[in-house]
Every structure is written in structure tokens, then in C-alpha cells.
Design an enzyme around this catalytic site. Structure first.
Site, PDB file in Angstrom:
ATOM      1  N   HIS A 245       0.844  -1.200   0.000  1.00 32.75           N
ATOM      2  CA  HIS A 245       0.000   0.000   0.000  1.00 32.75           C
ATOM      3  C   HIS A 245       0.874   1.243   0.000  1.00 32.75           C
ATOM      4  O   HIS A 245       2.088   1.181   0.251  1.00 32.75           O
ATOM      5  CB  HIS A 245      -0.916   0.014   1.230  1.00 32.75           C
ATOM      6  CG  HIS A 245      -1.894  -1.118   1.290  1.00 32.75           C
ATOM      7  ND1 HIS A 245      -3.025  -1.166   0.514  1.00 32.75           N
ATOM      8  CD2 HIS A 245      -1.901  -2.259   2.037  1.00 32.75           C
ATOM      9  CE1 HIS A 245      -3.704  -2.282   0.782  1.00 32.75           C
ATOM     10  NE2 HIS A 245      -3.040  -2.954   1.700  1.00 32.75           N
TER      11      HIS A 245
ATOM     12  N   ASP B 110      -1.446   8.641  -1.499  1.00 31.05           N
ATOM     13  CA  ASP B 110      -1.376   9.793  -2.399  1.00 31.05           C
ATOM     14  C   ASP B 110      -2.255  10.866  -1.779  1.00 31.05           C
ATOM     15  O   ASP B 110      -3.469  10.707  -1.689  1.00 31.05           O
ATOM     16  CB  ASP B 110      -1.868   9.379  -3.791  1.00 31.05           C
ATOM     17  CG  ASP B 110      -2.146  10.564  -4.715  1.00 31.05           C
ATOM     18  OD1 ASP B 110      -1.855  11.711  -4.343  1.00 31.05           O
ATOM     19  OD2 ASP B 110      -2.687  10.324  -5.811  1.00 31.05           O
TER      20      ASP B 110
ATOM     21  N   HIS C 136      -3.783  14.536  -2.035  1.00 25.46           N
ATOM     22  CA  HIS C 136      -4.020  15.597  -2.995  1.00 25.46           C
ATOM     23  C   HIS C 136      -3.576  16.961  -2.478  1.00 25.46           C
ATOM     24  O   HIS C 136      -3.463  17.908  -3.264  1.00 25.46           O
ATOM     25  CB  HIS C 136      -5.493  15.632  -3.381  1.00 25.46           C
ATOM     26  CG  HIS C 136      -5.926  14.473  -4.218  1.00 25.46           C
ATOM     27  ND1 HIS C 136      -7.132  14.457  -4.910  1.00 25.46           N
ATOM     28  CD2 HIS C 136      -5.336  13.279  -4.493  1.00 25.46           C
ATOM     29  CE1 HIS C 136      -7.254  13.304  -5.561  1.00 25.46           C
ATOM     30  NE2 HIS C 136      -6.181  12.574  -5.311  1.00 25.46           N
TER      31      HIS C 136
ATOM     32  N   HIS D 136      -5.734   8.984  -0.803  1.00 29.17           N
ATOM     33  CA  HIS D 136      -6.131   7.616  -1.116  1.00 29.17           C
ATOM     34  C   HIS D 136      -4.902   6.778  -1.413  1.00 29.17           C
ATOM     35  O   HIS D 136      -3.797   7.302  -1.640  1.00 29.17           O
ATOM     36  CB  HIS D 136      -7.102   7.574  -2.303  1.00 29.17           C
ATOM     37  CG  HIS D 136      -6.567   8.137  -3.587  1.00 29.17           C
ATOM     38  ND1 HIS D 136      -5.805   7.389  -4.476  1.00 29.17           N
ATOM     39  CD2 HIS D 136      -6.672   9.382  -4.132  1.00 29.17           C
ATOM     40  CE1 HIS D 136      -5.487   8.138  -5.518  1.00 29.17           C
ATOM     41  NE2 HIS D 136      -5.988   9.352  -5.341  1.00 29.17           N
ATOM     42  N   CYS D 137      -5.075   5.482  -1.428  1.00 32.82           N
ATOM     43  CA  CYS D 137      -4.010   4.573  -1.815  1.00 32.82           C
ATOM     44  C   CYS D 137      -3.888   4.573  -3.340  1.00 32.82           C
ATOM     45  O   CYS D 137      -4.899   4.635  -4.044  1.00 32.82           O
ATOM     46  CB  CYS D 137      -4.308   3.157  -1.309  1.00 32.82           C
ATOM     47  SG  CYS D 137      -2.933   2.000  -1.477  1.00 32.82           S
TER      48      CYS D 137
ATOM     49  N   HIS E 164      -8.103  -0.458  -4.930  1.00 34.03           N
ATOM     50  CA  HIS E 164      -7.901  -0.064  -3.534  1.00 34.03           C
ATOM     51  C   HIS E 164      -8.826   1.087  -3.135  1.00 34.03           C
ATOM     52  O   HIS E 164      -9.383   1.084  -2.039  1.00 34.03           O
ATOM     53  CB  HIS E 164      -6.440   0.331  -3.304  1.00 34.03           C
ATOM     54  CG  HIS E 164      -5.494  -0.829  -3.261  1.00 34.03           C
ATOM     55  ND1 HIS E 164      -4.468  -0.915  -2.345  1.00 34.03           N
ATOM     56  CD2 HIS E 164      -5.408  -1.952  -4.003  1.00 34.03           C
ATOM     57  CE1 HIS E 164      -3.793  -2.037  -2.529  1.00 34.03           C
ATOM     58  NE2 HIS E 164      -4.359  -2.676  -3.551  1.00 34.03           N
TER      59      HIS E 164
ATOM     60  N   MET F 262     -10.218   2.602   0.573  1.00 37.46           N
ATOM     61  CA  MET F 262      -8.927   3.130   1.011  1.00 37.46           C
ATOM     62  C   MET F 262      -8.775   4.575   0.568  1.00 37.46           C
ATOM     63  O   MET F 262      -8.002   4.909  -0.337  1.00 37.46           O
ATOM     64  CB  MET F 262      -7.785   2.262   0.495  1.00 37.46           C
ATOM     65  CG  MET F 262      -6.572   2.336   1.394  1.00 37.46           C
ATOM     66  SD  MET F 262      -5.406   1.012   1.059  1.00 37.46           S
ATOM     67  CE  MET F 262      -4.225   1.340   2.358  1.00 37.46           C
TER      68      MET F 262
ATOM     69  N   HIS G  22     -27.101  17.776  -0.534  1.00 38.54           N
ATOM     70  CA  HIS G  22     -28.264  18.609  -0.245  1.00 38.54           C
ATOM     71  C   HIS G  22     -28.684  18.341   1.186  1.00 38.54           C
ATOM     72  O   HIS G  22     -28.813  17.174   1.585  1.00 38.54           O
ATOM     73  CB  HIS G  22     -29.416  18.278  -1.212  1.00 38.54           C
ATOM     74  CG  HIS G  22     -30.695  18.976  -0.872  1.00 38.54           C
ATOM     75  ND1 HIS G  22     -30.918  20.302  -1.154  1.00 38.54           N
ATOM     76  CD2 HIS G  22     -31.827  18.533  -0.264  1.00 38.54           C
ATOM     77  CE1 HIS G  22     -32.131  20.645  -0.741  1.00 38.54           C
ATOM     78  NE2 HIS G  22     -32.706  19.577  -0.200  1.00 38.54           N
TER      79      HIS G  22
ATOM     80  N   GLU H  24     -28.664  25.514  -2.343  1.00 34.95           N
ATOM     81  CA  GLU H  24     -29.583  24.431  -2.013  1.00 34.95           C
ATOM     82  C   GLU H  24     -28.943  23.068  -2.253  1.00 34.95           C
ATOM     83  O   GLU H  24     -29.120  22.131  -1.477  1.00 34.95           O
ATOM     84  CB  GLU H  24     -30.881  24.538  -2.813  1.00 34.95           C
ATOM     85  CG  GLU H  24     -30.692  24.520  -4.325  1.00 34.95           C
ATOM     86  CD  GLU H  24     -32.016  24.470  -5.070  1.00 34.95           C
ATOM     87  OE1 GLU H  24     -32.988  23.933  -4.516  1.00 34.95           O
ATOM     88  OE2 GLU H  24     -32.056  24.963  -6.213  1.00 34.95           O
ATOM     89  N   THR H  25     -28.193  22.941  -3.326  1.00 37.63           N
ATOM     90  CA  THR H  25     -27.487  21.708  -3.687  1.00 37.63           C
ATOM     91  C   THR H  25     -26.189  22.111  -4.367  1.00 37.63           C
ATOM     92  O   THR H  25     -26.141  23.114  -5.067  1.00 37.63           O
ATOM     93  CB  THR H  25     -28.337  20.846  -4.639  1.00 37.63           C
ATOM     94  OG1 THR H  25     -29.583  20.530  -4.018  1.00 37.63           O
ATOM     95  CG2 THR H  25     -27.632  19.537  -4.982  1.00 37.63           C
TER      96      THR H  25
ATOM     97  N   HIS I  92     -28.222  14.334  -3.877  1.00 37.04           N
ATOM     98  CA  HIS I  92     -29.544  14.574  -4.459  1.00 37.04           C
ATOM     99  C   HIS I  92     -29.722  13.968  -5.842  1.00 37.04           C
ATOM    100  O   HIS I  92     -30.461  14.489  -6.680  1.00 37.04           O
ATOM    101  CB  HIS I  92     -29.890  16.063  -4.481  1.00 37.04           C
ATOM    102  CG  HIS I  92     -31.356  16.322  -4.308  1.00 37.04           C
ATOM    103  ND1 HIS I  92     -32.278  16.050  -5.288  1.00 37.04           N
ATOM    104  CD2 HIS I  92     -32.075  16.792  -3.257  1.00 37.04           C
ATOM    105  CE1 HIS I  92     -33.493  16.379  -4.870  1.00 37.04           C
ATOM    106  NE2 HIS I  92     -33.395  16.831  -3.626  1.00 37.04           N
TER     107      HIS I  92
END
Length: 375
Positions: free
Chosen positions: A128, A131, A133, A168-169, A179, A184, A289, A313-314, A340
Site C-alpha cells: 500500500h 497519495d 491531494h 487515497h491509496c 484499492h 482506502m 443537499h 440548495e445543492t 440529491h
């Protein structure tokens, strides 16, 4: 047989990076990525260090919203491959950071350094890495963090961007999506040192923060339509990859298990409290939402250096991204936080509940006539 399968998988990861033109991280003696000369060394020797205690989602670790000095934040993530009942009678092998899907929220401030130790216990089967971001550099730190079962590694990176970010992996090739959609993934929040601001520069604060991580799972079925169950993640890999290629998820739960934050597990708030929700989507888009509420402030792309949108709203959380929304509750009751696409929310698990306590305001909402028989 199991060891042969694991060796073959891990060898394929190394081949992937070689084909992609990357040298895998090795002990180079300089702390940098193998094959590259180190020009600038660590600049934070005088900073104080803190150990951040990891907590399971939807909770945030203890943190301060506004700071005057930067620091080194020490974080420990332990990888756990575990079988999970994602819905009654329906099982899958999840690959997790600290045992949960998503992994725990990490919180720091812009300019801080995160010192992360990644542990892959010998009880696991697979190689494993992580990463992030939020990380500036090739492969998001993935090449510096590869660990086989029985190994651990420590890396340090500087938080140069304020916002919310997925981690994440990403061990290479088909291992990356397998993964990630096995759970993950997680998120990291990098706050501005002087706190959150609206478009006019006014301070935005919150009383409580929650973390929701949307998952897309792809459980294979047998020829009778029943979900299959496997003795290990490796044994189900081929079937799961075939299911993944359909791009049709079987489950879309928030926080790893259908109903993880509904009913007795609902999130808690009070009338008058301001809540921040950070929502990550490691692999598939969602459309948050809050039924009965709004996004008073929304950083849809997660960038806290940009002015937030207001009164939404969304909104959308893109695949491979995290965003944040803030709302102050004005009425008590049960609120549903959903994606939503209501098919995803009601039938596939993309829903959380927020139980809000307090006194009712009839000026905002009132039932004038109770239901009666039609005359």
C-alpha cells in the site's frame, strides 16, 4: 498459493512504475526521491511539534480554527484489510486507513508541516501507499510511501494550499481503482492560518465539524443474483474488477456502511449551532443537499483561498475531490443530508441524518390545520 498471488501483485506494481518512467522510492540517504538531487532542505527545524490524535469519521480531531504560528503535525495511519458487512448479509473486504472507510480526517493549517507515518502490519496481504491531494510533488507522495506488509514509513510534507483534499491509496495500475473503491480513501483539511472568511473578509467560524466520505462499492454477484463472499481481498479481486468495469456500483454508502449515520447513529447538533461538513468523493461525483437547510457558505471545490458561494440548495463534489459547507441550524428536528440523486440516497445509501435539538419557531414553519378527513 497465497504468497505467490501476493508476490505477483506486488511485482506488477513495481513494473507499472517502471513502465511509467518513475523510479520507486528507496533509501537514498538524502530524504528525497531516488534519482533526483536534493536542492533545498527542510526549513521548519524551529517549529513546535504536536501529535494529532486520529478519530473515526464523522468526527474531526481536536483543532484550533485560527493560529498565529505554524507547527509540525504528527499523524499515524495504520492500514487494515478487513471484512465488513456493508449492508445486512452483504459483505466485502475493505482496505482502510485506521480501520474505517473513509480514513480519519487530518487537520492542519496553511504553512504547517505534516509528518505522516504509514504502517502496513504483517497481517495484511498487499503493498500500500498514500497519495495526498494536498501534497505538492510527483504522485502526491505515493512514491515515498510504498510499504509492504510488515513495514512502516514516515514522510513529511508542507501544507502549501488551504482547502479540503482527498487522500487515497495509489499503488499503481489496476491496483489504484481497486484499492480506492475498496474504501482506502480519506480527507485532509488545511485551514488558513487566520481562519475562514467570506467574500468581504469577515470571519466565519463553526461550533462543530463533521466529515462525510462517499464510497462507491462494487460487490460481485453469483449466477443466482446473490452477493458473493470471499476469504480474502485477493480471492475476490478478479470478480470485483469485472464488476468495476460496468461502472455500476452496488452500494453508495456514506462512511463505509449503509446507515452509518442514520437513526441512532445520526449526527448531533443544536438550534443556533454552526456546523461545518467536509464531504469527500474519492472516485465518484455526489450532489450534497441538506433537506430543510442550506449551504450558508459552500466551498464546492474545497479551496479556502476562494470566496465561498452562499445560500446554496445543492452543490457538487467532483470525483477525486473534497468540499466544505457551513450551516447554522434554526429549527429542531431530523435533517437528512443526501446526495440529491435520490435513487443513490434512498436506494443505495448516500444519506446521513442530523438530529437537531432545541425549541421550535412557529414564525419559520407552522402547521395551521392538522390532517382531517376530506369533507
Amino acid at each position: 498459493m497465497k504468497n505467490i498471488i501476493i508476490m505477483t501483485i506486488n511485482a506488477s506494481i513495481a513494473i507499472y512504475f517502471a513502465i511509467a518512467g518513475y523510479a520507486t522510492a528507496t533509501e537514498s540517504g538524502s530524504g528525497g526521491l531516488a534519482g533526483f538531487e536534493v536542492k533545498t532542505q527542510f526549513q521548519g527545524e524551529k517549529l513546535k511539534s504536536i501529535v494529532q490524535e486520529m478519530v473515526a469519521p464523522p468526527n474531526f480531531p481536536l483543532h484550533t480554527q485560527v493560529v498565529t504560528e505554524n507547527k509540525i503535525v504528527k499523524v499515524r495511519l495504520v492500514i487494515e484489510e478487513k471484512e465488513v458487512e456493508v449492508s445486512p448479509g452483504e459483505f466485502m473486504w475493505q482496505m482502510t486507513f485506521n480501520g474505517t472507510a473513509p480514513g480519519p480526517m487530518i487537520v492542519a493549517h496553511e504553512g504547517d508541516y505534516i509528518e505522516l507515518t504509514l504502517v502496513n502490519p504483517a497481517s495484511n496481504m498487499l503493498l500500500h501507499n498514500i497519495d495526498l491531494h494536498a501534497f505538492s510533488g510527483a504522485m502526491g507522495g505515493g512514491l515515498l510511501t510504498e510499504v509492504s506488509p510488515g513495514q512502516e514509513v514516515t514522510v513529511r510534507f508542507k501544507a502549501t494550499k488551504a482547502g479540503t483534499f482527498v487522500y487515497h491509496c495509489a499503488p499503481g495500475g489496476v491496483m489504484i481503482p481497486w484499492h480506492v473503491v475498496s474504501g482506502m480513501n480519506g480527507a485532509i483539511t488545511i485551514l488558513p492560518k487566520d481562519g475562514l472568511k467570506d467574500k468581504d473578509g469577515n470571519q466565519i467560524t463553526y461550533d462543530k465539524a463533521y466529515y462525510i466520505g462517499g464510497q462507491d462499492f462494487y460487490l460481485p454477484k453469483d449466477d443466482k443474483g446473490n452477493y458473493k463472499r470471499y476469504s480474502s481481498p485477493v480471492m475476490g479481486m478478479a470478480d470485483m474488477l469485472a464488476t468495476m468495469k460496468t461502472l455500476t456500483p452496488s452500494h453508495l454508502p456514506f462512511n463505509g456502511v449503509v446507515g452509518a449515520m442514520t437513526g441512532p447513529n445520526a449526527l448531533k447538533a443544536k438550534v443556533g449551532e454552526t456546523i461545518m461538513i467536509v464531504h469527500s468523493q474519492a472516485n465518484r461525483q455526489a450532489y450534497p443537499h441538506l433537506i430543510g437547510g442550506h449551504g450558508n457558505y459552500v466551498w464546492e471545490t474545497g479551496s479556502f483561498n476562494d470566496a465561498p458561494a452562499t445560500n446554496q440548495e445543492t452543490w457538487s463534489i467532483a470525483a477525486g475531490a473534497a468540499g466544505a459547507a457551513i450551516y447554522t441550524f434554526v429549527q429542531p428536528g431530523i435533517y437528512a443530508y443526501v446526495s440529491h440523486n435520490l435513487i443513490e440516497a434512498i436506494l443505495m445509501g448516500s444519506i446521513a441524518h442530523i438530529q437537531v435539538s432545541g425549541k421550535w419557531n412557529n414564525d419559520l414553519q407552522e402547521q395551521l390545520v392538522a390532517p382531517t378527513a376530506i369533507k
